[in-house]
Design an enzyme around this catalytic site. Structure first.
Site, PDB file in Angstrom:
ATOM      1  CE  LYS A 105      -2.354  -0.886   3.824  1.00 25.38           C
ATOM      2  NZ  LYS A 105      -1.864  -2.191   4.304  1.00 25.38           N
ATOM      3  NE  ARG A 144      -4.792  -1.462   9.978  1.00 20.98           N
ATOM      4  CZ  ARG A 144      -3.728  -0.833   9.482  1.00 20.98           C
ATOM      5  NH1 ARG A 144      -3.817   0.400   9.085  1.00 20.98           N
ATOM      6  NH2 ARG A 144      -2.581  -1.467   9.392  1.00 20.98           N
ATOM      7  NE  ARG A 194       7.192  -3.022   6.566  1.00 22.95           N
ATOM      8  CZ  ARG A 194       5.884  -2.814   6.404  1.00 22.95           C
ATOM      9  NH1 ARG A 194       5.396  -2.543   5.222  1.00 22.95           N
ATOM     10  NH2 ARG A 194       5.072  -2.916   7.413  1.00 22.95           N
ATOM     11  NE  ARG A 253       5.744  -0.285  10.632  1.00 25.02           N
ATOM     12  CZ  ARG A 253       4.610  -0.250   9.955  1.00 25.02           C
ATOM     13  NH1 ARG A 253       4.547   0.317   8.793  1.00 25.02           N
ATOM     14  NH2 ARG A 253       3.535  -0.805  10.469  1.00 25.02           N
ATOM     15  NE  ARG A 293       1.644  -4.379  11.487  1.00 26.23           N
ATOM     16  CZ  ARG A 293       2.711  -4.266  10.696  1.00 26.23           C
ATOM     17  NH1 ARG A 293       3.862  -4.807  11.044  1.00 26.23           N
ATOM     18  NH2 ARG A 293       2.617  -3.629   9.567  1.00 26.23           N
TER      19      ARG A 293
HETATM   20  P1  AMP Z   1       0.188   0.659   9.141  1.00 27.63           P
HETATM   21  O1  AMP Z   1       1.385   1.522   8.982  1.00 27.63           O
HETATM   22  O2  AMP Z   1      -0.969   1.087   8.290  1.00 27.63           O
HETATM   23  O3  AMP Z   1       0.495  -0.803   9.018  1.00 27.63           O
HETATM   24  O4  AMP Z   1      -0.319   0.870  10.659  1.00 27.63           O
HETATM   25  C1  AMP Z   1       0.494   0.587  11.759  1.00 27.63           C
HETATM   26  C2  AMP Z   1      -0.355   0.395  13.003  1.00 27.63           C
HETATM   27  O5  AMP Z   1      -1.073   1.591  13.304  1.00 27.63           O
HETATM   28  C3  AMP Z   1      -1.421  -0.692  12.901  1.00 27.63           C
HETATM   29  O6  AMP Z   1      -0.902  -1.995  13.146  1.00 27.63           O
HETATM   30  C4  AMP Z   1      -2.399  -0.239  13.983  1.00 27.63           C
HETATM   31  O7  AMP Z   1      -1.878  -0.517  15.275  1.00 27.63           O
HETATM   32  C5  AMP Z   1      -2.374   1.281  13.812  1.00 27.63           C
HETATM   33  N1  AMP Z   1      -3.376   1.728  12.823  1.00 27.63           N
HETATM   34  C6  AMP Z   1      -3.108   2.298  11.612  1.00 27.63           C
HETATM   35  N2  AMP Z   1      -4.246   2.598  10.966  1.00 27.63           N
HETATM   36  C7  AMP Z   1      -5.261   2.182  11.771  1.00 27.63           C
HETATM   37  C8  AMP Z   1      -6.677   2.185  11.646  1.00 27.63           C
HETATM   38  N3  AMP Z   1      -7.277   2.651  10.551  1.00 27.63           N
HETATM   39  N4  AMP Z   1      -7.399   1.680  12.684  1.00 27.63           N
HETATM   40  C9  AMP Z   1      -6.804   1.206  13.788  1.00 27.63           C
HETATM   41  N5  AMP Z   1      -5.477   1.144  13.968  1.00 27.63           N
HETATM   42  C10 AMP Z   1      -4.703   1.634  12.974  1.00 27.63           C
END
Ligand code: AMP
Length: 191
Positions: free
Chosen positions: A14, A89, A128, A134, A145
């Site tokens: 993404k 999400r 990654r 991270r 996740r």
């Molecule tokens: P990402 O970088 O999109 O993988 O997001 C990293 C982390 O941020 C996720 O594993 C969640 O803990 C939190 N997070 C990001 N976007 C959301 C969302 N839309 N709803 C809930 N938690 C989120």
């Protein structure tokens, strides 16, 4: 306005495809994961509230996430459109986004879902991990996740499918070929 959701599990690509889409269409990119990480590194109050959940690979509660996202939309009144990356999400988030965009006289034009198998995801995130710092890329957190994705986030797909807005793209293969498929969809939405 051209508002797109780029959808897919962790590691689906993404972030990579969003960067290319922003350049091509001059849209404003909103990644809720990036916003949370900025809050954490700036040690804001919100950052402190969410850091453990994120480090553990759990979803942040809808109320916090939705408020943060709406604030970000409001900060960009001149936007020609948005790319939502990592949001929604949950179905509650998708409903809130629809209501909010409607109140601004706009809507989601389309949802592009990157289709990637769980095996491929695990392999990509392991790679990654070698170059990212991270904390949530380590294998236990990643498992959580991916679990969150398959238990909560996947239900967002039928929500958009019922609205006739869902387009699936095979997320395995050459990055530019995948981008080509995505731009075909976006160009159709624009016309
Ligand atoms: P990402 O970088 O999109 O993988 O997001 C990293 C982390 O941020 C996720 O594993 C969640 O803990 C939190 N997070 C990001 N976007 C959301 C969302 N839309 N709803 C809930 N938690 C989120």
């Amino acid at each position: 306005m051209l508002n797109l959701v780029l959808f897919g599990p962790p590691g689906a690509g993404k972030g990579t495809q969003s960067q290319k889409l922003i350049e091509r269409y001059q849209l404003v990119h909103i990644s809720t994961g990036d916003l949370f990480r900025a809050h954490i590194s700036n040690q804001t109050e919100l950052g402190q509230r969410v850091s453990k959940l994120i480090a553990d690979g759990e979803l942040v509660p809808d109320s916090i996430t939705i408020a943060m996202l709406e604030e970000e939309i409001v900060k960009n009144p001149e936007a020609k459109g948005f790319i939502f990356d990592g949001f929604p999400r949950t179905v509650a988030q998708a409903e809130a986004l629809d209501r909010f965009l409607e109140s601004k006289g706009t809507a989601i034009a389309g949802v592009i879902a990157l289709d990637v198998t769980e095996e491929e995801l695990t392999a990509r995130i392991a790679k990654r991990k070698a170059v990212s710092n991270r904390a949530d890329d380590d294998s236990e957190k990643l498992k959580k996740r991916i679990e969150e994705y398959f238990s909560k986030t996947i239900h967002v797909l039928p929500y958009y499918e019922n609205q006739g807005k869902l387009a699936k793209v095979n997320g395995i293969g050459n990055i530019d070929a995948i981008f080509g498929e995505i731009t075909d969809i976006v160009d159709r939405l624009k016309n």
